[in-house]
Design an enzyme around this catalytic site. Structure first.
Site, PDB file in Angstrom:
ATOM      1  N   ASP A  11       0.864  -1.170   0.000  1.00  0.00           N
ATOM      2  CA  ASP A  11       0.000   0.000   0.000  1.00  0.00           C
ATOM      3  C   ASP A  11       0.913   1.236   0.000  1.00  0.00           C
ATOM      4  OD1 ASP A  11      -2.379   1.652   0.563  1.00  0.00           O
ATOM      5  OD2 ASP A  11      -1.497   1.829   2.559  1.00  0.00           O
ATOM      6  N   ASP A  13      -0.220   5.138   0.932  1.00  0.00           N
ATOM      7  CA  ASP A  13      -0.492   6.092   2.008  1.00  0.00           C
ATOM      8  C   ASP A  13      -0.539   5.386   3.356  1.00  0.00           C
ATOM      9  OD1 ASP A  13      -2.227   8.790   0.592  1.00  0.00           O
ATOM     10  OD2 ASP A  13      -1.475   7.104  -0.563  1.00  0.00           O
ATOM     11  N   ASP A 171      -1.469  -0.784   5.973  1.00  0.00           N
ATOM     12  CA  ASP A 171      -1.669  -0.209   7.301  1.00  0.00           C
ATOM     13  C   ASP A 171      -3.126  -0.117   7.710  1.00  0.00           C
ATOM     14  OD1 ASP A 171      -2.227   1.985   5.413  1.00  0.00           O
ATOM     15  OD2 ASP A 171      -2.300   3.231   7.212  1.00  0.00           O
TER      16      ASP A 171
END
Length: 217
Positions: A11, A13, A171
């Protein structure tokens, strides 16, 4: 026998880049332009993860119709493309971790729900020698955004590798679902936009506290 990962799908961001302040600035610029109340950075943090359209849908004033929301989104996108580097930086240790993985022959890709142009531009700027494939949200081309597996499947296709020996690193709860839908193991990072308790409540089982821990895998 311990699994050795040779392909890492990241991922963006909250995982590789701390983009939160620039996202908040762009969100609030768009809201101001359209006469709406601004949002706090913490509110924007909670809104991100499902693409910029969903971010703006949650940020606009209650009762805003779809046409006006679309105008706010267009303002956001135009501003963000010009200001995505104002405060954004890799998390500490990320460039070094990526370099080590590449030196060991690992294949590295990014899949994001950030719109495709911004995803590619940020990866070119920060990780030109390490991230081989970067794919953002572009559902108009028939590739569904996360948590659908489409962007992960496309990343593996562009890398020319199978899912064997691949792992997904993110995250958020969206990332946990994306990994599950892609039939990949998931590693959840603890330096991003969600904390351990939140991630565990959404099914996370494997965590890393620092980027260098990924090099041990």
């Amino acid at each position: 026998m311990e699994t050795v990962y040779k392909t890492f799908v990241f991922d963006l961001d909250g995982t590789l880049l701390n983009t939160l302040n620039d996202l908040a600035q762009a969100t609030n610029y768009a809201l101001r332009v359209h006469g709406m109340a601004e949002r706090t950075v913490d509110e924007v943090r909670r809104f991100v993860g499902n693409g910029v359209r969903r971010l703006i849908e949650q940020a606009v004033a209650p009762g805003t119709d779809s046409c006006e929301t679309g105008r706010v989104l267009a303002t956001f996108q135009s501003y963000y493309l010009q200001h995505s580097l104002d405060a954004t930086l890799p998390y500490r240790g990320i460039p070094e971790m990526l370099a080590i993985l590449r030196e060991r022959g690992c294949r590295l890709a990014v899949v994001s729900n950030k719109f495709d142009a911004a995803t590619k531009a940020l990866c070119r700027h920060f990780f030109p020698d390490t991230i081989e494939v970067a794919i953002g949200e572009h559902e108009a081309q028939g590739i569904r955004k996360k948590p659908a597996p489409d962007t992960v499947i496309e990343a593996l296709r562009q890398l020319g590798v199978s899912s064997a020996g691949a792992v997904y690193v993110g995250d958020s709860d969206v990332d946990i679902l994306t990994a599950r839908n892609s039939n990949l193991p998931c590693i959840s990072v603890l330096w991003g936009f969600r904390d351990r308790e939140f991630l565990q409540s959404h099914g996370a089982t494997t965590f890393v506290e620092t980027p260098m821990e990924l090099c041990k895998l």
